[in-house]
Design a protein around this motif. Sequence first.
Motif, PDB file in Angstrom:
ATOM      1  N   LYS A   1      47.376  62.357  28.372  1.00 28.31           N
ATOM      2  CA  LYS A   1      48.624  63.257  28.545  1.00 28.31           C
ATOM      3  C   LYS A   1      46.772  63.512  29.537  1.00 28.31           C
ATOM      4  N   LEU A   2      47.815  63.724  31.583  1.00 31.21           N
ATOM      5  CA  LEU A   2      46.622  64.871  31.654  1.00 31.21           C
ATOM      6  C   LEU A   2      47.776  65.300  32.516  1.00 31.21           C
ATOM      7  N   LYS A   3      47.250  66.698  32.566  1.00 36.96           N
ATOM      8  CA  LYS A   3      47.863  68.149  32.832  1.00 36.96           C
ATOM      9  C   LYS A   3      47.300  69.245  33.393  1.00 36.96           C
ATOM     10  N   SER A   4      47.943  70.512  33.923  1.00 37.93           N
ATOM     11  CA  SER A   4      46.822  71.068  34.527  1.00 37.93           C
ATOM     12  C   SER A   4      47.322  72.152  33.348  1.00 37.93           C
ATOM     13  N   GLU A   5      47.885  72.169  32.771  1.00 31.84           N
ATOM     14  CA  GLU A   5      48.314  73.333  32.193  1.00 31.84           C
ATOM     15  C   GLU A   5      47.779  73.359  31.219  1.00 31.84           C
ATOM     16  N   LYS A   6      47.476  74.935  30.460  1.00 26.93           N
ATOM     17  CA  LYS A   6      46.592  74.668  29.221  1.00 26.93           C
ATOM     18  C   LYS A   6      46.941  73.661  27.838  1.00 26.93           C
ATOM     19  N   LEU A   7      45.950  73.110  27.413  1.00 26.11           N
ATOM     20  CA  LEU A   7      45.886  72.561  26.408  1.00 26.11           C
ATOM     21  C   LEU A   7      46.458  73.198  24.854  1.00 26.11           C
ATOM     22  N   SER A   8      47.336  72.889  24.312  1.00 24.37           N
ATOM     23  CA  SER A   8      48.011  72.975  22.763  1.00 24.37           C
ATOM     24  C   SER A   8      46.711  72.540  21.827  1.00 24.37           C
ATOM     25  N   VAL A   9      46.152  73.111  20.531  1.00 25.72           N
ATOM     26  CA  VAL A   9      45.525  72.104  20.177  1.00 25.72           C
ATOM     27  C   VAL A   9      46.457  72.042  18.618  1.00 25.72           C
TER      28      VAL A   9
ATOM     29  N   HIS B   1      44.560  64.249  25.330  1.00 30.46           N
ATOM     30  CA  HIS B   1      44.692  65.184  26.341  1.00 30.46           C
ATOM     31  C   HIS B   1      43.589  65.968  27.341  1.00 30.46           C
ATOM     32  N   HIS B   2      43.741  65.533  28.807  1.00 31.39           N
ATOM     33  CA  HIS B   2      43.030  66.096  28.884  1.00 31.39           C
ATOM     34  C   HIS B   2      43.507  67.440  29.912  1.00 31.39           C
ATOM     35  N   ARG B   3      42.261  68.395  30.306  1.00 33.51           N
ATOM     36  CA  ARG B   3      43.069  69.642  31.243  1.00 33.51           C
ATOM     37  C   ARG B   3      42.098  68.419  32.568  1.00 33.51           C
ATOM     38  N   LEU B   4      43.390  69.407  34.098  1.00 30.04           N
ATOM     39  CA  LEU B   4      43.051  69.200  34.997  1.00 30.04           C
ATOM     40  C   LEU B   4      42.973  69.926  36.112  1.00 30.04           C
ATOM     41  N   GLY B   5      41.859  70.556  36.588  1.00 29.48           N
ATOM     42  CA  GLY B   5      42.497  71.868  37.738  1.00 29.48           C
ATOM     43  C   GLY B   5      41.013  72.950  37.175  1.00 29.48           C
ATOM     44  N   VAL B   6      41.300  73.946  37.363  1.00 28.72           N
ATOM     45  CA  VAL B   6      41.021  75.063  36.980  1.00 28.72           C
ATOM     46  C   VAL B   6      41.088  75.555  35.066  1.00 28.72           C
ATOM     47  N   VAL B   7      39.781  76.006  34.828  1.00 28.07           N
ATOM     48  CA  VAL B   7      39.636  75.630  32.798  1.00 28.07           C
ATOM     49  C   VAL B   7      39.174  77.135  32.741  1.00 28.07           C
ATOM     50  N   PRO B   8      38.976  77.630  32.228  1.00 31.50           N
ATOM     51  CA  PRO B   8      38.711  79.476  32.411  1.00 31.50           C
ATOM     52  C   PRO B   8      37.880  78.761  31.099  1.00 31.50           C
ATOM     53  N   ILE B   9      36.446  79.900  30.847  1.00 29.84           N
ATOM     54  CA  ILE B   9      35.882  80.058  30.084  1.00 29.84           C
ATOM     55  C   ILE B   9      36.072  80.294  28.361  1.00 29.84           C
ATOM     56  N   THR B  10      36.422  79.691  27.233  1.00 28.88           N
ATOM     57  CA  THR B  10      36.385  78.768  25.712  1.00 28.88           C
ATOM     58  C   THR B  10      37.976  78.634  25.578  1.00 28.88           C
ATOM     59  N   GLU B  11      39.069  78.033  26.951  1.00 30.45           N
ATOM     60  CA  GLU B  11      39.916  76.932  27.258  1.00 30.45           C
ATOM     61  C   GLU B  11      39.801  75.842  27.103  1.00 30.45           C
ATOM     62  N   ALA B  12      40.151  75.271  26.214  1.00 28.64           N
ATOM     63  CA  ALA B  12      40.264  72.792  26.076  1.00 28.64           C
ATOM     64  C   ALA B  12      40.501  72.929  27.645  1.00 28.64           C
ATOM     65  N   SER B  13      39.386  71.662  27.345  1.00 29.86           N
ATOM     66  CA  SER B  13      39.568  70.660  28.646  1.00 29.86           C
ATOM     67  C   SER B  13      39.971  69.664  28.325  1.00 29.86           C
ATOM     68  N   VAL B  14      39.766  68.779  27.080  1.00 25.90           N
ATOM     69  CA  VAL B  14      39.706  67.927  26.640  1.00 25.90           C
ATOM     70  C   VAL B  14      39.816  68.040  24.851  1.00 25.90           C
ATOM     71  N   ILE B  15      41.208  67.308  24.276  1.00 23.46           N
ATOM     72  CA  ILE B  15      41.181  67.310  22.887  1.00 23.46           C
ATOM     73  C   ILE B  15      42.201  66.031  23.034  1.00 23.46           C
ATOM     74  N   ILE B  16      40.976  65.471  21.850  1.00 23.49           N
ATOM     75  CA  ILE B  16      40.988  64.471  21.128  1.00 23.49           C
ATOM     76  C   ILE B  16      41.634  64.730  19.594  1.00 23.49           C
ATOM     77  N   ALA B  17      42.630  63.717  18.866  1.00 30.80           N
ATOM     78  CA  ALA B  17      42.553  63.479  17.615  1.00 30.80           C
ATOM     79  C   ALA B  17      43.051  62.867  17.226  1.00 30.80           C
ATOM     80  N   VAL B  18      42.755  61.972  16.057  1.00 23.42           N
ATOM     81  CA  VAL B  18      42.832  60.877  15.357  1.00 23.42           C
ATOM     82  C   VAL B  18      43.656  61.096  13.703  1.00 23.42           C
ATOM     83  N   SER B  19      44.840  60.479  13.493  1.00 20.38           N
ATOM     84  CA  SER B  19      44.932  59.853  12.483  1.00 20.38           C
ATOM     85  C   SER B  19      44.925  58.763  11.387  1.00 20.38           C
ATOM     86  N   SER B  20      44.602  59.234   9.969  1.00 25.48           N
ATOM     87  CA  SER B  20      44.033  57.813   9.552  1.00 25.48           C
ATOM     88  C   SER B  20      43.666  58.345   7.302  1.00 25.48           C
TER      89      SER B  20
END
Length: 155
Positions: A13-21, A88-107
Amino acid sequence: MEENEDVPKDFIKLKSEKLSVDEVSELVVSPYCGAVSLFIGTTRNNFEGKKVIHLEYEAYTSMAEIEIKKICRDVRQKWPSLKHIAVHHRLGVVPITEASVIIAVSSPHRAESLEAVMYCINTLKASVPIWKKEIYEDEYSWKENKECFWANSEK
């Protein structure tokens, strides 16, 4: 639960909204896995002595999604035991301390998911057409990733 009820999936997902861990990590949870590994890239408030106000990301979205799908395929070839992958990668403005990218993998075990997460972020930075602009107090700078193959090919 039957194995085929938990078929390996890729969530991109590429989106402009805040990413959720929480959202991203929940996507990859599986009863067949004992490990979920995460990478969270956040906006820091400084770069080389300059005060960073925020970051702005732009992407060639359709190409970025294709490249991320290729990364997922490569990861699955290198670590066949992986279950789910989320990028998941954020597009647009990303304020200080907020996530730009979150990658998760299960194994099933931690080693594979930890190695896969590192491979994912390094390969994403090197090959996916997403550009970062750092906004400082009185100027801005488009940043290229040192890993980025097209930036290094001209040198």
